[in-house]
Design a protein around this motif. Sequence first.
Motif, PDB file in Angstrom:
ATOM      1  N   PRO A 138       0.714  -1.245  -0.070  1.00  0.00           N
ATOM      2  CA  PRO A 138       0.008  -0.051   0.000  1.00  0.00           C
ATOM      3  C   PRO A 138       0.804   1.194   0.006  1.00  0.00           C
ATOM      4  O   PRO A 138       1.785   1.425   0.520  1.00  0.00           O
ATOM      5  CB  PRO A 138      -0.819  -0.184   1.485  1.00  0.00           C
ATOM      6  N   LEU A 139       0.438   2.367  -0.668  1.00  0.00           N
ATOM      7  CA  LEU A 139       1.206   3.430  -0.831  1.00  0.00           C
ATOM      8  C   LEU A 139       0.647   4.533   0.037  1.00  0.00           C
ATOM      9  O   LEU A 139      -0.642   4.551   0.097  1.00  0.00           O
ATOM     10  CB  LEU A 139       1.323   4.121  -2.461  1.00  0.00           C
ATOM     11  N   THR A 140       1.386   5.287   0.929  1.00  0.00           N
ATOM     12  CA  THR A 140       0.966   6.241   1.807  1.00  0.00           C
ATOM     13  C   THR A 140       1.555   7.601   1.609  1.00  0.00           C
ATOM     14  O   THR A 140       2.512   7.546   0.542  1.00  0.00           O
ATOM     15  CB  THR A 140       1.424   5.891   3.299  1.00  0.00           C
ATOM     16  N   SER A 141       1.180   8.588   2.034  1.00  0.00           N
ATOM     17  CA  SER A 141       1.621  10.175   1.731  1.00  0.00           C
ATOM     18  C   SER A 141       2.923  10.262   2.372  1.00  0.00           C
ATOM     19  O   SER A 141       3.552  11.397   2.451  1.00  0.00           O
ATOM     20  CB  SER A 141       0.516  10.998   1.908  1.00  0.00           C
ATOM     21  N   THR A 142       3.197   9.519   3.504  1.00  0.00           N
ATOM     22  CA  THR A 142       4.217   9.504   4.313  1.00  0.00           C
ATOM     23  C   THR A 142       5.437   9.234   3.579  1.00  0.00           C
ATOM     24  O   THR A 142       5.504   8.414   2.668  1.00  0.00           O
ATOM     25  CB  THR A 142       4.129   9.071   5.742  1.00  0.00           C
ATOM     26  N   THR A 143       6.861   9.633   3.948  1.00  0.00           N
ATOM     27  CA  THR A 143       7.957   9.261   3.547  1.00  0.00           C
ATOM     28  C   THR A 143       8.821   8.534   4.896  1.00  0.00           C
ATOM     29  O   THR A 143       8.597   8.561   5.870  1.00  0.00           O
ATOM     30  CB  THR A 143       8.937  10.494   3.094  1.00  0.00           C
ATOM     31  N   ASN A 144       9.832   7.599   4.377  1.00  0.00           N
ATOM     32  CA  ASN A 144      10.679   7.212   5.201  1.00  0.00           C
ATOM     33  C   ASN A 144      12.083   7.074   4.878  1.00  0.00           C
ATOM     34  O   ASN A 144      12.392   7.637   3.760  1.00  0.00           O
ATOM     35  CB  ASN A 144      10.044   5.469   5.245  1.00  0.00           C
ATOM     36  N   ASP A 145      12.911   6.586   5.813  1.00  0.00           N
ATOM     37  CA  ASP A 145      14.266   6.558   5.600  1.00  0.00           C
ATOM     38  C   ASP A 145      14.751   5.323   4.856  1.00  0.00           C
ATOM     39  O   ASP A 145      14.399   4.370   5.125  1.00  0.00           O
ATOM     40  CB  ASP A 145      15.034   6.373   6.928  1.00  0.00           C
ATOM     41  N   ALA A 146      15.371   5.583   3.497  1.00  0.00           N
ATOM     42  CA  ALA A 146      15.029   4.436   2.529  1.00  0.00           C
ATOM     43  C   ALA A 146      16.021   3.263   3.143  1.00  0.00           C
ATOM     44  O   ALA A 146      15.781   2.041   3.034  1.00  0.00           O
ATOM     45  CB  ALA A 146      15.609   5.060   1.139  1.00  0.00           C
ATOM     46  N   MET A 147      17.032   3.455   3.786  1.00  0.00           N
ATOM     47  CA  MET A 147      18.162   2.464   4.341  1.00  0.00           C
ATOM     48  C   MET A 147      17.741   2.148   5.677  1.00  0.00           C
ATOM     49  O   MET A 147      17.789   1.005   6.107  1.00  0.00           O
ATOM     50  CB  MET A 147      19.492   3.176   4.248  1.00  0.00           C
ATOM     51  N   ALA A 148      17.132   3.085   6.323  1.00  0.00           N
ATOM     52  CA  ALA A 148      16.734   2.505   7.939  1.00  0.00           C
ATOM     53  C   ALA A 148      15.567   1.787   7.998  1.00  0.00           C
ATOM     54  O   ALA A 148      15.353   0.773   8.847  1.00  0.00           O
ATOM     55  CB  ALA A 148      16.606   3.754   8.744  1.00  0.00           C
ATOM     56  N   LYS A 149      14.332   1.966   7.297  1.00  0.00           N
ATOM     57  CA  LYS A 149      13.021   1.217   7.537  1.00  0.00           C
ATOM     58  C   LYS A 149      12.340   1.335   6.244  1.00  0.00           C
ATOM     59  O   LYS A 149      11.300   2.173   6.162  1.00  0.00           O
ATOM     60  CB  LYS A 149      12.418   1.833   8.689  1.00  0.00           C
ATOM     61  N   PRO A 150      12.547   0.635   5.397  1.00  0.00           N
ATOM     62  CA  PRO A 150      11.939   0.332   4.067  1.00  0.00           C
ATOM     63  C   PRO A 150      10.505  -0.284   4.335  1.00  0.00           C
ATOM     64  O   PRO A 150      10.494  -1.034   5.347  1.00  0.00           O
ATOM     65  CB  PRO A 150      12.597  -0.497   2.905  1.00  0.00           C
ATOM     66  N   TYR A 151       9.295   0.046   3.548  1.00  0.00           N
ATOM     67  CA  TYR A 151       8.302  -0.377   4.032  1.00  0.00           C
ATOM     68  C   TYR A 151       8.160  -1.825   3.427  1.00  0.00           C
ATOM     69  O   TYR A 151       8.858  -2.158   2.371  1.00  0.00           O
ATOM     70  CB  TYR A 151       7.052   0.588   3.263  1.00  0.00           C
ATOM     71  N   THR A 152       7.404  -2.841   4.176  1.00  0.00           N
ATOM     72  CA  THR A 152       7.342  -4.200   3.738  1.00  0.00           C
ATOM     73  C   THR A 152       6.202  -4.280   2.978  1.00  0.00           C
ATOM     74  O   THR A 152       5.120  -3.625   3.345  1.00  0.00           O
ATOM     75  CB  THR A 152       7.402  -5.115   4.842  1.00  0.00           C
ATOM     76  N   PRO A 153       5.781  -5.468   2.340  1.00  0.00           N
ATOM     77  CA  PRO A 153       4.537  -5.763   1.616  1.00  0.00           C
ATOM     78  C   PRO A 153       3.202  -6.075   2.504  1.00  0.00           C
ATOM     79  O   PRO A 153       3.446  -6.532   3.607  1.00  0.00           O
ATOM     80  CB  PRO A 153       4.805  -6.693   0.489  1.00  0.00           C
ATOM     81  N   CYS A 154       1.725  -5.821   1.839  1.00  0.00           N
ATOM     82  CA  CYS A 154       0.888  -6.549   2.597  1.00  0.00           C
ATOM     83  C   CYS A 154       0.330  -7.596   1.874  1.00  0.00           C
ATOM     84  O   CYS A 154      -0.408  -8.406   2.659  1.00  0.00           O
ATOM     85  CB  CYS A 154      -0.295  -5.246   2.491  1.00  0.00           C
ATOM     86  N   SER A 155       0.804  -7.889   0.925  1.00  0.00           N
ATOM     87  CA  SER A 155       0.255  -9.455   0.295  1.00  0.00           C
ATOM     88  C   SER A 155       1.341  -9.953  -0.724  1.00  0.00           C
ATOM     89  O   SER A 155       2.084  -9.122  -1.491  1.00  0.00           O
ATOM     90  CB  SER A 155      -1.051  -9.096  -0.514  1.00  0.00           C
ATOM     91  N   VAL A 156       1.223 -11.272  -0.753  1.00  0.00           N
ATOM     92  CA  VAL A 156       2.256 -11.932  -1.824  1.00  0.00           C
ATOM     93  C   VAL A 156       1.390 -12.505  -2.859  1.00  0.00           C
ATOM     94  O   VAL A 156       0.350 -13.296  -2.552  1.00  0.00           O
ATOM     95  CB  VAL A 156       2.954 -12.924  -0.927  1.00  0.00           C
ATOM     96  N   LEU A 157       1.687 -12.480  -4.207  1.00  0.00           N
ATOM     97  CA  LEU A 157       1.020 -13.283  -5.158  1.00  0.00           C
ATOM     98  C   LEU A 157       1.865 -14.476  -5.302  1.00  0.00           C
ATOM     99  O   LEU A 157       3.094 -14.258  -6.104  1.00  0.00           O
ATOM    100  CB  LEU A 157       0.772 -12.399  -6.434  1.00  0.00           C
ATOM    101  N   LYS A 158       1.381 -15.755  -5.165  1.00  0.00           N
ATOM    102  CA  LYS A 158       2.177 -16.910  -5.348  1.00  0.00           C
ATOM    103  C   LYS A 158       1.367 -17.751  -6.409  1.00  0.00           C
ATOM    104  O   LYS A 158       0.187 -18.066  -6.621  1.00  0.00           O
ATOM    105  CB  LYS A 158       2.172 -17.772  -4.113  1.00  0.00           C
ATOM    106  N   GLY A 159       2.414 -18.405  -7.074  1.00  0.00           N
ATOM    107  CA  GLY A 159       1.878 -19.443  -8.187  1.00  0.00           C
ATOM    108  C   GLY A 159       2.935 -19.829  -9.144  1.00  0.00           C
ATOM    109  O   GLY A 159       2.777 -20.804  -9.992  1.00  0.00           O
ATOM    110  N   HIS A 160       3.613 -18.781  -9.596  1.00  0.00           N
ATOM    111  CA  HIS A 160       4.664 -18.972 -10.542  1.00  0.00           C
ATOM    112  C   HIS A 160       5.831 -19.966 -10.284  1.00  0.00           C
ATOM    113  O   HIS A 160       5.965 -20.097  -9.110  1.00  0.00           O
ATOM    114  CB  HIS A 160       5.361 -17.558 -11.205  1.00  0.00           C
ATOM    115  N   THR A 161       6.326 -20.796 -11.022  1.00  0.00           N
ATOM    116  CA  THR A 161       7.443 -21.587 -10.870  1.00  0.00           C
ATOM    117  C   THR A 161       8.801 -21.262 -11.288  1.00  0.00           C
ATOM    118  O   THR A 161       9.651 -22.131 -11.431  1.00  0.00           O
ATOM    119  CB  THR A 161       7.056 -23.090 -11.321  1.00  0.00           C
TER     120      THR A 161
END
Length: 536
Positions: free
Chosen positions: A217-240
Amino acid sequence: MWRVATGGLLATLEGHTGYVWTIAFSPDGQLLASGSYDSTIRLWEIGLQSTKLESIASLEGHQGIVCGVTFSKDGQLLYSCGVDGTLRVWSVPEQQELQILNGHNGAVQAIKISPDGTTLATGGVDQTIKLWGTADNKPHLTLAGHSAPLVALAFSRDGTTLASSSSDWSVRLWSVLQGECLSTLHGHTNVIYSVAVNPAGTYLAGTGSNNRALVWPLTSTTNDAMAKPYTPCSVLKGHTGPIFSLAFSSDGNQIASSSMDNRVKLWLLSRAKEQSQQEARLTLTGHTDVVMRVVFHPSGRMLASGSADGTIRLWSTITGELLAVLDGKGVVSAIAFSPDGETIAGGGTDGIVKLWDTTTFQLKKSLEPINEDIPIGYMAYDPTGQLLACARYPGSINVWSTVDFDQPARNYKGSQGILWSLAFNPDKAAPPSLLSSSNDGTICLWDINQNKELTTLNHGGFVASVTFMPGGTTAFSAGEGGLIKLWDLSSGKVAAAYRDWFPYEGVNISGAIGLTAARRATLLQLGAVDNEISLR
């Protein structure tokens, strides 16, 4: 040059006027050959009397970067390859060009001679390896299997096996006698090949490790790219196999992915919002080789996929039905729909841009390459549909006016590396501008009206994908290192960063006993926390 035993500097060789791309010692160790961005090869006589040596010869003939050099077994001949698509044979004693060899379609980036000196191996951006006999200087075998340009080659000590590495992040082992692939090695997974943003600018999708796609999800806030990157909310699985391309539909409800497993999958964004993991809504099969690119028709009801099998396939996104198969000739690595949806453009290793009608599926026009048949890696239309851009290996961009294709394309060249991705500013009201990304770690912003480069950003490591946010003032870049970076284009600074989960994400090792300092450091790098401090 450096002394291996002590690490001390022995000599500095200066003379090239551009970056030095490749070097090789002669079999007796008395000569060093170097190839450069300045289009020349220099020969250096190795001696330890001085710490600064002068070249004894400058060999000229290549047009553009010299990508590889290798000596014959007896040291009397030097073989070279370059972005001009040629191999050249040189007499070392006479310091003269003897022969020009042609065989690859586009730039030749790797060259190596077998230990017995009888076979010369070359690898190109056409994704093939050719084995040449040094007795007649003719190609005897073509090895196909990689899905991206070749990077490096190496023979086994007995000369019976050849190893190749490619920008598809695989290593392949080949039988030199049979020309068969013996094994494919995967392991370089910390790479994001593609990023896409939904039209509302609220969700980001990117390829991840272990054959997955990720959604943030994208937010309007910013973060420190090296210190605390955002992590995903969902994983799309199925490719091999590794996922090479992602795209959002125009309504933002669907995500398409294409993979090395020869398949295309369709996913629902609504499920990604609700579920941490989801399976594909549709799996589209029919391609017989790696699917390099996927793009949605502006209506969202049709999807196009381009493959290394030489075809572009058009699918119904409602039923998954195959609507048409277009002949792309060679590896199809670039496809794009015009904004009005009436045309699909495609191109690849043959260097020709082809335009098809999306109603009749008939070929409307072919745009021949400028000067030479340099392969195409990526395509994009501007939001008005009046401009079509294509990135060619190794580092040039052609931009056509779709109003009059008879006019020559404008040519842009800024990066010193291979271009991987293009994106036009989506703001129709703004002057047309274009982003390009390269394996040299740079992102370039171009002003199309003024025919000039506006700025260069340094992502770090090769950049496989770039895309604008809606509004055109910020953009994402992704590639080597596993980080997606959001750039403020006005300041040239990273505003936020996004990454995959780490294996030990959030595991608290505070007070854990039995851990050495090295193990503790490794766990922290893999996402563990100690006293609420993480080294992510």
